[in-house]
Every structure is written in structure tokens, then in C-alpha cells.
Design an enzyme around this catalytic site. Structure first.
Site, PDB file in Angstrom:
ATOM      1  N   CYS A  68      36.052  49.269  37.689  1.00 30.81           N
ATOM      2  CA  CYS A  68      36.355  47.845  37.493  1.00 30.81           C
ATOM      3  C   CYS A  68      37.091  47.225  38.662  1.00 30.81           C
ATOM      4  O   CYS A  68      36.833  46.079  39.048  1.00 30.81           O
ATOM      5  CB  CYS A  68      37.154  47.640  36.204  1.00 30.81           C
ATOM      6  SG  CYS A  68      38.818  48.391  36.234  1.00 30.81           S
ATOM      7  N   HIS A 107      42.611  47.845  33.695  1.00 30.94           N
ATOM      8  CA  HIS A 107      41.298  47.204  33.775  1.00 30.94           C
ATOM      9  C   HIS A 107      41.409  45.811  34.395  1.00 30.94           C
ATOM     10  O   HIS A 107      42.132  44.957  33.883  1.00 30.94           O
ATOM     11  CB  HIS A 107      40.667  47.124  32.381  1.00 30.94           C
ATOM     12  CG  HIS A 107      39.214  46.739  32.402  1.00 30.94           C
ATOM     13  ND1 HIS A 107      38.266  47.483  33.060  1.00 30.94           N
ATOM     14  CD2 HIS A 107      38.552  45.681  31.869  1.00 30.94           C
ATOM     15  CE1 HIS A 107      37.079  46.906  32.911  1.00 30.94           C
ATOM     16  NE2 HIS A 107      37.236  45.805  32.214  1.00 30.94           N
ATOM     17  N   ASP A 122      33.110  40.269  33.375  1.00 27.11           N
ATOM     18  CA  ASP A 122      33.528  41.668  33.535  1.00 27.11           C
ATOM     19  C   ASP A 122      32.307  42.507  33.896  1.00 27.11           C
ATOM     20  O   ASP A 122      31.497  42.844  33.041  1.00 27.11           O
ATOM     21  CB  ASP A 122      34.170  42.170  32.239  1.00 27.11           C
ATOM     22  CG  ASP A 122      34.691  43.600  32.373  1.00 27.11           C
ATOM     23  OD1 ASP A 122      34.575  44.177  33.476  1.00 27.11           O
ATOM     24  OD2 ASP A 122      35.218  44.131  31.377  1.00 27.11           O
TER      25      ASP A 122
END
Length: 290
Positions: A68, A107, A122
Site C-alpha cells: 500500500c 495502511h 485504495d
């Protein structure tokens, strides 16, 4: 480092003039279908760093993927260069084994505001929890997408993401009880607040996740890529291919166990990933589900 090179990497050939939701969605979908979510560097003797030039070279020029902090950092840069109103947020991932959210913010997310509406973008979660479209930041609203139904819920300024999945059909019954299969139909994914974050705030987490014996990412070698009708994932030696909604309210999940000599070839053929160093696959039983 330029946008033309990035778009050549993802195959996007659409508009660069409009900063609207349709364009954002198109750019985003090209990214998640071209750039894997993967942690293979950890398992082939490379160090993951968050310097943007390193992230750019790794994903765009070496045609690798990332986790991420790499994928969403690159996406955020692209969208900001295009004129989108973007900012980074930090999330705490849910651990189903402990039935609790992580205590460390690991994250990285991108928030995009279009015409006064906020969306979460995302591109760095992977497998079936990977959204396929930007999600409107609104509480309590079901947001159906190809992977399933996503929903944000807000409580006391904290936002929670959960996902409802379909039933699963597994032709190879040897894998019907695999620990990689999610048993719950509704699954918590992560929680976050709207405090803007910087990449600098993730440097400790980046080191911790690739070195700690308690980290999921040191226990499993992971490479996962979204397709036009589902996703592929290589976890250790286990290759899975999921087709969404292949029958009414049912996903097809196919499993294959690879031999050592098949791993490198599979990474190239299924994920378009070529490693500079030899991968040592690993899949210690843990809380990771596809």
C-alpha cells in the site's frame, strides 16, 4: 519521472484533461489491473523503501508491484499531477485472528475530493478486499462493486470499512478448508480517521512490516493482481484464480499448488513480474485470507 511513462505502464489511454469521477475510476482500474499488490522484495533479498524515486522506478520502470505504501503513494502522485484534490490518510487493518484492529497505523490510503464529495481510492490492498472503484466517503451506504458489497460506517469521527462477499465454489475440494479462504460473509477490513498523513509517518511501519517475525509479510510471500473478471493470487506456492459472480451470487475460486521450479514462470505468465533475485517462497499459516 513523468505521467506518460506511468500511463504506458498501466495501459491507460483516456482523457488527462478532466478531473471527474469517471476519469478517476478509469485511471484507478488500469492501475490495479497492471500493478500487483506484492511483497516479494522481502523474500528475494531486497529492501522496500518509501523514497518516491525508488517507488517510481520499481513499479513503472522495473514493472514490479508493491504494497500500500508504494502503490498508493504512486497513485497519489499521479492524481495530484493531474490536478485532483488529494491527500493521504492512515488506516489500521483488522486482524480476524485477534478479532481486533491493529494498534499500528500500517495502511496508506488516498482521499480524493471531486465537486465537494470525498472518495477513498485504495489501490494497495489486493485479493477480494481490493475495491474496483473509488468509494464515496459516506456512512452506512452499501456500495456494490464487482468484488462484492463495500460499506463505510462512521462512529465518533472514526471510519470503518467492511465488505460482504458472495458464496464461493471451490472445484478442488482438497482446498475447501484452506486457511486462505474467508469463512465469514461480512468481513471488517480496516478503520481510519480523516487526519491528513504524510509518507514520512509510515517509515517505521515500512521497516517493521518487512523485518518483524510477527509481521504477516515476513510469514507469507504474496503477489496478487486484479483481472477483468476477478483476481489472481500467489501465496507461497499456492496459486488461486477467482472469478467474480460466475454464477448467481457465487464466486469461482480455483486452487493449484506449484512446484518450486514453476513459481518464477508463473509470476511472469500470470502477473507479468520478473524478479532480479531468486525468490524464496513462504506460506506460514496465519490470518491472511483471499
Amino acid at each position: 519521472m513523468n505521467l506518460e511513462e506511468y500511463f504506458a505502464r498501466t495501459g491507460y489511454k483516456g482523457s488527462l484533461e478532466k478531473q471527474d469521477l469517471e476519469t478517476l475510476t478509469d485511471i484507478f482500474q488500469h492501475h490495479i489491473r497492471a500493478v500487483p499488490f506484492e511483497n516479494l522484495s522481502i523474500h528475494c533479498g531486497e529492501k522496500i523503501t518509501l523514497e518516491f524515486e525508488h517507488v517510481y522506478n520499481k513499479i513503472v520502470r522495473r514493472k514490479r508491484g508493491g504494497w500500500c505504501m508504494e502503490n498508493n503513494q504512486l497513485l497519489g502522485w499521479v492524481l495530484k499531477r493531474l490536478g485532483y484534490d488529494t491527500s493521504f490518510l492512515g488506516a489500521y487493518v483488522f486482524n480476524p485472528h485477534q478479532n481486533a484492529y491493529a494498534t499500528i497505523m500500517t495502511h496508506l490510503l488516498v482521499k480524493v475530493v471531486i465537486d465537494g464529495k470525498a472518495y477513498i481510492v485504495d489501490g494497495g490492498f489486493g485479493v477480494s478486499y481490493q475495491m474496483w472503484q473509488p468509494m464515496e466517503l459516506v456512512s452506512g451506504k452499501d456500495q456494490p462493486q464487482a468484488p462484492g458489497v463495500f460499506r463505510f460506517t462512521e462512529k465518533n469521527a472514526t471510519w470503518y470499512l467492511e465488505k460482504m462477499r458472495r458464496k464461493q465454489y471451490i472445484p478442488n475440494q482438497n482446498f475447501s478448508n484452506s486457511d486462505l479462504l474467508e469463512k465469514k460473509e461480512c468481513r471488517k477490513v480496516y478503520m481510519f480517521n480523516l487526519e491528513p498523513r504524510t509518507v514520512e509517518e509510515f517509515r517505521f511501519q515500512c521497516t517493521y512490516l518487512q523485518t518483524s517475525p510477527d509481521s504477516l509479510f515476513t510469514k507469507k510471500s504474496i503477489c496478487t493482481l486484479q483481472t477483468t473478471d476477478g483476481f489472481r493470487a500467489l501465496i507461497g506456492w499456492t496459486l488461486t484464480e477467482t472469478t467474480y459472480n460466475y454464477k448467481e451470487n457465487m464466486d469461482l475460486v480455483e486452487f493449484i499448488t506449484l512446484e518450486d521450479e514453476e513459481v518464477e514462470k508463473t509470476l511472469k505468465e500470470k502477473f507479468d513480474v520478473t524478479l532480479d533475485r531468486k525468490l524464496v517462497p513462504i506460506n506460514v499459516k496465519g490470518f491472511y485470507t483471499i
